[in-house]
Design an enzyme around this catalytic site. Structure first.
Site, PDB file in Angstrom:
ATOM      1  N   ASN A 139     -12.319   1.811  -1.359  1.00  0.00           N
ATOM      2  CA  ASN A 139     -11.931   2.779  -2.383  1.00  0.00           C
ATOM      3  C   ASN A 139     -12.099   2.100  -3.737  1.00  0.00           C
ATOM      4  OD1 ASN A 139     -10.702   4.573  -4.071  1.00  0.00           O
ATOM      5  ND2 ASN A 139      -8.718   4.572  -3.012  1.00  0.00           N
ATOM      6  N   ARG A 193     -14.384   6.077   0.028  1.00  0.00           N
ATOM      7  CA  ARG A 193     -13.693   7.225  -0.559  1.00  0.00           C
ATOM      8  C   ARG A 193     -14.469   7.650  -1.807  1.00  0.00           C
ATOM      9  NH1 ARG A 193      -8.208   7.491  -4.032  1.00  0.00           N
ATOM     10  NH2 ARG A 193      -8.094   9.743  -4.081  1.00  0.00           N
ATOM     11  N   HIS A 226      -6.913  15.058  -3.069  1.00  0.00           N
ATOM     12  CA  HIS A 226      -6.006  14.601  -1.998  1.00  0.00           C
ATOM     13  C   HIS A 226      -6.340  15.249  -0.660  1.00  0.00           C
ATOM     14  CE1 HIS A 226      -2.619  13.707  -5.126  1.00  0.00           C
ATOM     15  NE2 HIS A 226      -3.301  12.602  -4.871  1.00  0.00           N
ATOM     16  N   ARG A 277       1.059  12.063 -15.298  1.00  0.00           N
ATOM     17  CA  ARG A 277       0.288  13.267 -15.656  1.00  0.00           C
ATOM     18  C   ARG A 277       1.223  14.455 -15.836  1.00  0.00           C
ATOM     19  NH1 ARG A 277      -3.836  12.947 -10.742  1.00  0.00           N
ATOM     20  NH2 ARG A 277      -3.658  10.697 -10.657  1.00  0.00           N
ATOM     21  N   ASP A 336       7.761   5.486 -12.261  1.00  0.00           N
ATOM     22  CA  ASP A 336       8.027   5.090 -10.873  1.00  0.00           C
ATOM     23  C   ASP A 336       9.323   5.731 -10.376  1.00  0.00           C
ATOM     24  OD1 ASP A 336       7.142   2.510  -8.978  1.00  0.00           O
ATOM     25  OD2 ASP A 336       9.229   3.157  -8.789  1.00  0.00           O
ATOM     26  N   GLU A 344      -4.720   7.602   4.526  1.00  0.00           N
ATOM     27  CA  GLU A 344      -6.057   8.044   4.119  1.00  0.00           C
ATOM     28  C   GLU A 344      -7.130   7.098   4.647  1.00  0.00           C
ATOM     29  OE1 GLU A 344      -4.076   8.553   0.212  1.00  0.00           O
ATOM     30  OE2 GLU A 344      -5.754   9.886  -0.183  1.00  0.00           O
TER      31      GLU A 344
HETATM   32  P1  AMP Z   1       1.915   6.115  -3.778  1.00  0.00           P
HETATM   33  O1  AMP Z   1       0.995   6.451  -4.935  1.00  0.00           O
HETATM   34  O2  AMP Z   1       1.726   7.018  -2.602  1.00  0.00           O
HETATM   35  O3  AMP Z   1       1.930   4.662  -3.429  1.00  0.00           O
HETATM   36  O4  AMP Z   1       3.411   6.442  -4.309  1.00  0.00           O
HETATM   37  C1  AMP Z   1       3.985   5.801  -5.423  1.00  0.00           C
HETATM   38  C2  AMP Z   1       5.299   6.453  -5.746  1.00  0.00           C
HETATM   39  O5  AMP Z   1       6.171   6.382  -4.607  1.00  0.00           O
HETATM   40  C3  AMP Z   1       6.033   5.778  -6.901  1.00  0.00           C
HETATM   41  O6  AMP Z   1       6.597   6.755  -7.758  1.00  0.00           O
HETATM   42  C4  AMP Z   1       7.143   5.030  -6.179  1.00  0.00           C
HETATM   43  O7  AMP Z   1       8.271   4.829  -6.982  1.00  0.00           O
HETATM   44  C5  AMP Z   1       7.450   5.998  -5.052  1.00  0.00           C
HETATM   45  N1  AMP Z   1       8.268   5.330  -4.036  1.00  0.00           N
HETATM   46  C6  AMP Z   1       7.918   4.330  -3.212  1.00  0.00           C
HETATM   47  N2  AMP Z   1       8.991   3.914  -2.478  1.00  0.00           N
HETATM   48  C7  AMP Z   1      10.053   4.684  -2.871  1.00  0.00           C
HETATM   49  C8  AMP Z   1      11.431   4.761  -2.497  1.00  0.00           C
HETATM   50  N3  AMP Z   1      11.944   3.949  -1.588  1.00  0.00           N
HETATM   51  N4  AMP Z   1      12.199   5.693  -3.112  1.00  0.00           N
HETATM   52  C9  AMP Z   1      11.690   6.522  -4.041  1.00  0.00           C
HETATM   53  N5  AMP Z   1      10.398   6.497  -4.427  1.00  0.00           N
HETATM   54  C10 AMP Z   1       9.582   5.599  -3.868  1.00  0.00           C
END
Ligand code: AMP
Length: 395
Positions: free
Chosen positions: A10, A87, A176, A237, A279, A381
């Site tokens: 990717n 990807r 997605h 976003r 986050d 994915e």
């Molecule tokens: P991804 O792009 O799928 O890796 O997702 C990233 C998002 O998942 C970020 O906003 C992270 O803060 C959130 N995330 C990961 N672990 C947790 C958790 N234990 N509680 C809440 N959000 C989480």
């Protein structure tokens, strides 16, 4: 036949994420990230078994990084690599499924670049480098948009003058797709239903977020559009805003298109609302300590997600289940419970204990007894891309 190994790649403009997938094992034999490519700080990180390692690769470009990866891949694959799955973000209307890469496919990905100017050229860098390094290996492109090519025209057309669609491809494409496809298959398995005779709402909630309505294994509507900016509030976003916002900001603040685009893509969403972080983990912690911006950001995120799911339900003949996936969907019991609380008209309700239990890779049903199914399904994915690559090897 021994179990086969597929390298999944990717590529971003300055990064390569990779995973070596063996068809017989759920864990990746090798995975990692090359980042800051093209700069003096270029670095390769990888994980094999429980071991993590890194190597500085100053000034390495995509090809040099892939060349560094070669011995690692061969070591982890026991010398037997069977194919590479790439990807690719945008396949336009041309690609409705994964394709073996040849000169025509490369040209078509190039031709689609105006629709994804940041992503498709980066994906091509990886494809071209991998072809040079592995000229005899089957390479497959798996498109984020392909799954959504089954949307009916009334779902993919904007209410805009027709020539913008016919001559310039201005329509909703959705993204997605690989994730929505993977989790809908898994959800049907978990529920003991035939995918070809089931209807799902899916919420992929990572840094980017989208919803999807899936009927009998086909996407019927999705929240992202011409670009991945449409729809839900995301990490940075904005998601949907009034289409007149551009002209309003240009007129009242004198902002340029670039400034507006940057603000909508990089400074908005959870980040913009909270003034703190993109986050969700950090926002949940800040909310517990009473941070007003974090609290509002989570409220907006969940309400808009619920509104989008309710809208997606228009595409379903019945609801066999709602799926949560992506980093937030798989881990945030708070987001799931706040979102479902807005969906009482769909008769959705959660079992608080089951909701709390399904985190960190634990899949399962979380609905309250007697209510429609709600499932937490970790996405994968890389595995879906490997499965698509394997299917084309077999053909
Ligand atoms: P991804 O792009 O799928 O890796 O997702 C990233 C998002 O998942 C970020 O906003 C992270 O803060 C959130 N995330 C990961 N672990 C947790 C958790 N234990 N509680 C809440 N959000 C989480």
């Amino acid at each position: 036949m021994p179990a086969r190994n597929i390298l999944v790649i990717n590529c971003g403009s300055s990064s390569i994420k990779f995973a070596l997938v063996n068809e017989a094992h759920s864990q990746f034999a090798l995975s990692g990230l090359a980042e800051r490519l093209g700069s003096h700080e270029a670095v390769l990180h990888w994980q094999r078994g429980g071991e993590r390692d890194s190597l500085m690769i100053p000034n390495a470009d995509h090809r040099a990084a892939l060349a560094q990866l070669l011995p690692l891949v061969h070591g982890a694959a026991g010398g037997k690599l069977h194919g590479i799955g790439h990807r690719v973000v945008h396949g336009g209307e041309r690609f409705t499924s994964a394709r073996k890469i040849d000169a025509q496919v490369v040209a078509a990905i190039q031709a689609t670049a105006p629709l994804a100017p940041l992503h498709n050229p980066a994906n091509l860098l990886g494809i071209e480098a991998a072809i040079r390094l592995y000229p005899n290996l089957t390479q497959v492109a798996v498109f984020d948009t392909a799954f959504h090519q089954t949307l009916p025209e009334y779902a993919y057309r904007y209410a805009l003058p027709e020539p913008l669609y016919r001559e310039h491809g201005v329509r909703r494409y959705g993204f997605h797709g690989t994730s929505h496809r993977y989790v809908s298959h898994r959800a049907a398995e978990l529920a003991g239903l035939a995918l070809g005779d089931s209807s799902w709402l899916s919420a992929h909630l990572g840094n980017g977020c989208s919803t999807c309505a899936i009927v009998n294994g086909q996407s019927r509507d999705t929240s992202m559009g011409l670009t991945p900016l449409e729809g839900l509030a995301m990490g940075t976003r904005s998601g949907d805003v009034d289409p007149n916002l551009h002209s309003h900001l240009a007129r009242t603040l004198g902002w340029s298109l670039e400034q507006i685009e940057r603000m909508l893509n990089h400074d908005s969403g959870l980040q913009g609302l909270s003034g703190l972080s993109h986050d969700m983990r950090s926002l949940e912690q800040a909310r517990e300590q009473g941070h007003a911006g974090a609290t509002l950001a989570i409220e907006v995120f969940c309400y808009r997600l619920a509104k989008s799911l309710a809208a997606m339900s228009c595409a379903l003949p019945q609801l066999d289940g709602l799926i949560f996936t992506g980093g937030i969907g798989e881990n945030s019991a708070l987001v799931r419970s706040k979102t479902v609380a807005h969906l009482k008209l769909l008769n959705l309700a959660l079992d608080p204990q089951a909701n709390a239990r399904c985190i960190r890779g634990v899949a399962g049903p979380i609905q309250a007894y007697g209510h429609p199914r709600v499932l937490v399904v970790p996405t994968n994915e890389e595995r879906q891309i490997a499965l698509d690559t394997l299917a084309l090897l077999t053909n």
